[in-house]
Motif scaffolding. Structure first.
Motif, PDB file in Angstrom:
ATOM      1  N   UNK A  66     -42.124  21.356 -30.346  1.00 46.07           N
ATOM      2  CA  UNK A  66     -43.552  21.537 -30.591  1.00 46.07           C
ATOM      3  C   UNK A  66     -43.803  22.673 -31.587  1.00 46.07           C
ATOM      4  N   UNK A  67     -42.915  23.672 -31.577  1.00 44.29           N
ATOM      5  CA  UNK A  67     -43.028  24.769 -32.551  1.00 44.29           C
ATOM      6  C   UNK A  67     -42.735  24.269 -33.957  1.00 44.29           C
TER       7      UNK A  67
ATOM      8  N   UNK B  19     -26.382   4.411 -38.635  1.00 42.54           N
ATOM      9  CA  UNK B  19     -27.443   3.815 -37.828  1.00 42.54           C
ATOM     10  C   UNK B  19     -28.239   2.829 -38.676  1.00 42.54           C
ATOM     11  N   UNK B  20     -29.235   2.213 -38.092  1.00 35.38           N
ATOM     12  CA  UNK B  20     -30.086   1.292 -38.847  1.00 35.38           C
ATOM     13  C   UNK B  20     -30.831   2.052 -39.940  1.00 35.38           C
ATOM     14  N   UNK B  21     -31.112   1.366 -41.039  1.00 33.81           N
ATOM     15  CA  UNK B  21     -31.680   2.042 -42.204  1.00 33.81           C
ATOM     16  C   UNK B  21     -33.044   2.653 -41.928  1.00 33.81           C
ATOM     17  N   UNK B  22     -33.816   2.051 -40.996  1.00 32.88           N
ATOM     18  CA  UNK B  22     -35.146   2.616 -40.731  1.00 32.88           C
ATOM     19  C   UNK B  22     -35.088   3.926 -39.953  1.00 32.88           C
ATOM     20  N   UNK B  23     -33.887   4.344 -39.560  1.00 29.67           N
ATOM     21  CA  UNK B  23     -33.726   5.606 -38.838  1.00 29.67           C
ATOM     22  C   UNK B  23     -33.371   6.770 -39.759  1.00 29.67           C
ATOM     23  N   UNK B  24     -33.327   6.530 -41.057  1.00 25.91           N
ATOM     24  CA  UNK B  24     -33.053   7.598 -42.006  1.00 25.91           C
ATOM     25  C   UNK B  24     -34.242   8.554 -42.083  1.00 25.91           C
ATOM     26  N   UNK B  25     -33.993   9.848 -42.175  1.00 26.39           N
ATOM     27  CA  UNK B  25     -35.109  10.791 -42.348  1.00 26.39           C
ATOM     28  C   UNK B  25     -35.795  10.592 -43.683  1.00 26.39           C
ATOM     29  N   UNK B  26     -37.115  10.604 -43.662  1.00 19.26           N
ATOM     30  CA  UNK B  26     -37.895  10.476 -44.896  1.00 19.26           C
ATOM     31  C   UNK B  26     -38.179  11.845 -45.517  1.00 19.26           C
ATOM     32  N   UNK B  27     -38.146  12.882 -44.677  1.00 26.18           N
ATOM     33  CA  UNK B  27     -38.400  14.248 -45.128  1.00 26.18           C
ATOM     34  C   UNK B  27     -37.345  15.155 -44.512  1.00 26.18           C
ATOM     35  N   UNK B  28     -36.839  16.104 -45.287  1.00 26.26           N
ATOM     36  CA  UNK B  28     -35.886  17.089 -44.778  1.00 26.26           C
ATOM     37  C   UNK B  28     -36.450  18.476 -45.047  1.00 26.26           C
ATOM     38  N   UNK B  29     -36.465  19.311 -44.003  1.00 24.49           N
ATOM     39  CA  UNK B  29     -36.924  20.691 -44.139  1.00 24.49           C
ATOM     40  C   UNK B  29     -35.806  21.617 -43.695  1.00 24.49           C
ATOM     41  N   UNK B  30     -35.622  22.698 -44.438  1.00 20.06           N
ATOM     42  CA  UNK B  30     -34.500  23.601 -44.205  1.00 20.06           C
ATOM     43  C   UNK B  30     -34.997  24.896 -43.568  1.00 20.06           C
ATOM     44  N   UNK B  31     -34.267  25.352 -42.568  1.00 18.65           N
ATOM     45  CA  UNK B  31     -34.607  26.576 -41.832  1.00 18.65           C
ATOM     46  C   UNK B  31     -33.387  27.473 -41.721  1.00 18.65           C
ATOM     47  N   UNK B  32     -33.656  28.747 -41.471  1.00 16.68           N
ATOM     48  CA  UNK B  32     -32.549  29.673 -41.199  1.00 16.68           C
ATOM     49  C   UNK B  32     -32.071  29.528 -39.766  1.00 16.68           C
ATOM     50  N   UNK B  33     -32.974  29.118 -38.872  1.00 14.60           N
ATOM     51  CA  UNK B  33     -32.625  28.912 -37.465  1.00 14.60           C
ATOM     52  C   UNK B  33     -33.673  28.015 -36.840  1.00 14.60           C
ATOM     53  N   UNK B  34     -33.283  27.261 -35.822  1.00 20.11           N
ATOM     54  CA  UNK B  34     -34.229  26.428 -35.083  1.00 20.11           C
ATOM     55  C   UNK B  34     -34.855  27.243 -33.952  1.00 20.11           C
ATOM     56  N   UNK B  35     -36.144  27.051 -33.701  1.00 22.55           N
ATOM     57  CA  UNK B  35     -36.767  27.773 -32.587  1.00 22.55           C
ATOM     58  C   UNK B  35     -36.242  27.263 -31.241  1.00 22.55           C
ATOM     59  N   UNK B  36     -35.813  28.179 -30.389  1.00 22.39           N
ATOM     60  CA  UNK B  36     -35.250  27.811 -29.085  1.00 22.39           C
ATOM     61  C   UNK B  36     -35.871  28.667 -27.991  1.00 22.39           C
ATOM     62  N   UNK B  37     -35.891  28.113 -26.766  1.00 27.72           N
ATOM     63  CA  UNK B  37     -36.371  28.894 -25.636  1.00 27.72           C
ATOM     64  C   UNK B  37     -35.218  29.680 -25.010  1.00 27.72           C
ATOM     65  N   UNK B  38     -35.507  30.318 -23.908  1.00 28.98           N
ATOM     66  CA  UNK B  38     -34.495  31.172 -23.280  1.00 28.98           C
ATOM     67  C   UNK B  38     -33.294  30.386 -22.786  1.00 28.98           C
ATOM     68  N   UNK B  39     -33.482  29.089 -22.569  1.00 28.30           N
ATOM     69  CA  UNK B  39     -32.383  28.234 -22.104  1.00 28.30           C
ATOM     70  C   UNK B  39     -31.608  27.624 -23.263  1.00 28.30           C
ATOM     71  N   UNK B  40     -32.001  27.959 -24.487  1.00 26.90           N
ATOM     72  CA  UNK B  40     -31.312  27.423 -25.655  1.00 26.90           C
ATOM     73  C   UNK B  40     -31.811  26.075 -26.122  1.00 26.90           C
ATOM     74  N   UNK B  41     -32.862  25.551 -25.484  1.00 27.35           N
ATOM     75  CA  UNK B  41     -33.391  24.243 -25.862  1.00 27.35           C
ATOM     76  C   UNK B  41     -34.292  24.372 -27.078  1.00 27.35           C
ATOM     77  N   UNK B  42     -34.126  23.465 -28.027  1.00 29.84           N
ATOM     78  CA  UNK B  42     -34.966  23.477 -29.226  1.00 29.84           C
ATOM     79  C   UNK B  42     -36.419  23.184 -28.854  1.00 29.84           C
ATOM     80  N   UNK B  43     -37.322  24.014 -29.343  1.00 31.66           N
ATOM     81  CA  UNK B  43     -38.747  23.830 -29.061  1.00 31.66           C
ATOM     82  C   UNK B  43     -39.385  23.018 -30.199  1.00 31.66           C
TER      83      UNK B  43
END
Length: 490
Positions: free
Chosen positions: A486-487, A460-484
Motif C-alpha cells: 500500500x505504501x 510466464x504468459x505474455x500478459x503477465x509482463x510488467x508494463x511499468x518498472x520503477x526503481x527504488x533503493x529499498x522496498x518499504x517493509x514492516x517490522x516483520x519484513x513484509x513488503x508494504x
C-alpha cells in the motif's frame, strides 16, 4: 441430468459455431465432435491447445461429450508455468489443430488433430455432417467437466475442477438473467482458455441451441460487421469496451451496430463508469456487467429486464446464495449501500476442488461458503458493488486475473534484481497495468524495463509482463519484513 448440449443431441440444423469462413451447425458439430469423442473416450484427462479457432471448440465439445475432463491451455503460457500445468494435471493426450507446433513439454504427449476435415473423415464428407450416430450417455452431474488453471497470489497456478453441474447451473441461470434463447447470435473475440471466453462464450450458445461468431482477433470493425449482420449479443472485457468507447466518436457505423444489439455484456473486471457513459451517449445502449470467478463461475449479473446501473454487477443469479461478512466472519445483513464486507457465495455453480490441493480447497471455504476475497457493498435493492480485493496481490488487467507473487518470483531470478514487488495501478485501456518495483543488484546499472518484461514473458504468459518498472533503493517493509504494497501504491 439432461444433455449438456440438447441441440446437439437433437441434431438441430441451426448454425452453431462460426470462426471466419469455417462454420458448423449443431448437427454437424455433433457429427465431428462425436467422432472425436469416440476416439478419446476413457482417457482420464485431455489438454486442449486453446487457440481462438473452430478446432479448439470442437476439441472441447468432443471431450465433454466423451465425459473426459478438459484442461484448456493458453498457447502463450511460458515454459515454467506450462510445465507445472502439465505435470499437475497429467493429461493423457493433447488436442490441437493440425499443423500447430506444440512446445516440448506437450510434444511428448499423444496428439489428436481437431480440424473439422480430419475428425469427420470416419463419418462423412469432410467439413459436412456425416451419418448421425448416437452421442455418448450424459455423465454424472458431479463428473469433472473442465480443469481451469487460475493464478494464485503466491506460488504456481491452481487447477480449478469444475463439475458438469456447475457449467449447466451457471449457463441456465444466465438464460434466465439475460433472457438468452436459441435465436440469439453471440459475437466475441475472447481467448478460449478461461471461463469468460470458453464457458460463457462458446458453451453458452451451444447449450441454448443458438450460435456464436468468433472474430479470432478483436477489432471494432469486426464487431460492427457482425452486429450489423444478425448478431444480437456482444461479450467483452473492459479493455475491449474502452477501445469501442474511444472509436465511437469517429465511427457512426459502429454506433449504429451497437444500438441494434440486444445485449452488451462486460466482465472479468470492472468497466469504468466513464466508458459506460460514453457508450450509452453514443449508442443509446447500456453495457451490463456480471461477476464471477473461475472457482464459482457466475455469481451475479445485471438482468436484461433490470436497471443497467453503471458501477454495479447486479443481483445474485438464480440458485446462487451471496452474503457479505465482516472481519470476524459475521454476516452483514444491512443493504445500506455503505457497509463493506467480503463476498462469500454458495450454490450449484461452485467448483469441486483445487486439483491435488486439499489444503487449499479446505482453506477456500467457510462452513460451505466460498471465500471470494472480493470486497463489496450492497444497495438497498440488493445490487452488488465490488470495491476491491481483500488481498492486495491480485491484478485485473485486460480481462485477466493475475497473481503478483508468481511474477515477483520470476523477477527475483534475474541476476540484475535484488528485490522485487509487483502491484497494479489504474490504466484506461487495460483496467490495471502491472507495475514492477525493483531494487537493482547494481544501483548504477539496473536492468532495463524491456529486459525485465522479456524475462517474465519467457517464463510466464505474455500478459503477465510488467508494463511499468520503477526503481527504488529499498522496498518499504514492516517490522516483520513484509513488503508494504500500500505504501508503494500511495
Amino acid at each position: 441430468m439432461s444433455p449438456l448440449f440438447p441441440a446437439l443431441a437433437a441434431g438441430s440444423t441451426r448454425p452453431a459455431l462460426q470462426f471466419g469462413d469455417q462454420a458448423l451447425s449443431h448437427a454437424e458439430l455433433a457429427t465431428v465432435a462425436g467422432a472425436l469423442a469416440a476416439r478419446i473416450a476413457g482417457a482420464p484427462r485431455v489438454a486442449v491447445w486453446a487457440t481462438p479457432t473452430l478446432g479448439t471448440a470442437v476439441g472441447v465439445v468432443a471431450a465433454l461429450l466423451a465425459g473426459v475432463p478438459v484442461v484448456p491451455v493458453n498457447p502463450k503460457t511460458g515454459e515454467r508455468e506450462l510445465t507445472h500445468i502439465v505435470t499437475d494435471s497429467s493429461p493423457a493426450l493433447v488436442l490441437a489443430e493440425r499443423g500447430v507446433e506444440l512446445p516440448p513439454v506437450l510434444a511428448g504427449l499423444a496428439r489428436l488433430d481437431t480440424d473439422i476435415d480430419h475428425v469427420s473423415d470416419a463419418t462423412g464428407v469432410p467439413g459436412e455432417a456425416g451419418p448421425a450416430a448416437p452421442l455418448p450417455a450424459e455423465p454424472s452431474p458431479e463428473a469433472p467437466a473442465l480443469i481451469v488453471y487460475t493464478s494464485g497470489t503466491t506460488g504456481p497456478p491452481k487447477g480449478v475442477v469444475l463439475p458438469r453441474r456447475a457449467v449447466a447451473a451457471t449457463l441456465d441461470a444466465l438464460e434466465d438473467a439475460w433472457q438468452w434463447t436459441e435465436t440469439d447470435v453471440l459475437v466475441h473475440a475472447l481467448p478460449l482458455f478461461h471461463v469468460h471466453g470458453l464457458i460463457l462464450g462458446i458453451l453458452g450458445p451451444l447449450r441454448r441451441g443458438g450460435s456464436v461468431r468468433h472474430l479470432g482477433r478483436f477489432g471494432t470493425d469486426g464487431v460492427a460487421c457482425e452486429l450489423s449482420s444478425g448478431a444480437t449479443m456482444l461479450f467483452g472485457v473492459p479493455t475491449m469496451y474502452h477501445r469501442i468507447a474511444e472509436a465511437l466518436a469517429g465511427d457512426p457505423a459502429l454506433a449504429k451496430a451497437l444500438n441494434g444489439a440486444r445485449l452488451l455484456v462486460s466482465g472479468s473486471a470492472a468497466l469504468p463508469v466513464h466508458d459506460h457513459e460514453r457508450i450509452a451517449a453514443a449508442t443509446g445502449r447500456r453495457v451490463i456487467e456480471r461477476y464471477g470467478m473461475t472457482e464459482t463461475l457466475m455469481n451475479t449479473s445485471v438482468r436484461a429486464d433490470g436497471e443497467p446501473r453503471a458501477g454495479t454487477v447486479g443481483v445474485p443469479l438464480a440458485g446462487v446464495e451471496l452474503r457479505l461478512v465482516d472481519e470476524t466472519g459475521a454476516a452483514i445483513t444491512a443493504y445500506d449501500g455503505e457497509t463493506v464486507g467480503e463476498i462469500q457465495v454458495r450454490g450449484p455453480n461452485l467448483f469441486t476442488e483445487y486439483l491435488n490441493r486439499p489444503d487449499a480447497t479446505e482453506a477456500a471455504f467457510d462452513d460451505g461458503w466460498f471465500r471470494t476475497g472480493d470486497m463489496a457493498i450492497r444497495d438497498p435493492d440488493g445490487y452488488v458493488r465490488i470495491v476491491g480485493r481483500k488481498a492486495t496481490d491480485l491484478i485485473k488487467s485486460g480481462g485477466y486475473k493475475i497473481g503478483a507473487g508468481e511474477i515477483e518470483n520470476v523477477l527475483l531470478e534475474h541476476p540484475g534484481v535484488r528485490e522485487a514487488a509487483v502491484t497494479g495501478e489504474p490504466d484506461e485501456d487495460l483496467g490495471e497495468r502491472i507495475v514492477a518495483w525493483i531494487v537493482p543488484a547494481q544501483a548504477d546499472a539496473p536492468p532495463s524495463a524491456e529486459e525485465l518484461a522479456a524475462h517474465v514473458g519467457a517464463q510466464l504468459a505474455s500478459h503477465k509482463r510488467p508494463r511499468t518498472v520503477r526503481y527504488l533503493a529499498a522496498l518499504p517493509r514492516n517490522d516483520m519484513g513484509k513488503i508494504m504494497k500500500r505504501a508503494l501504491r500511495g
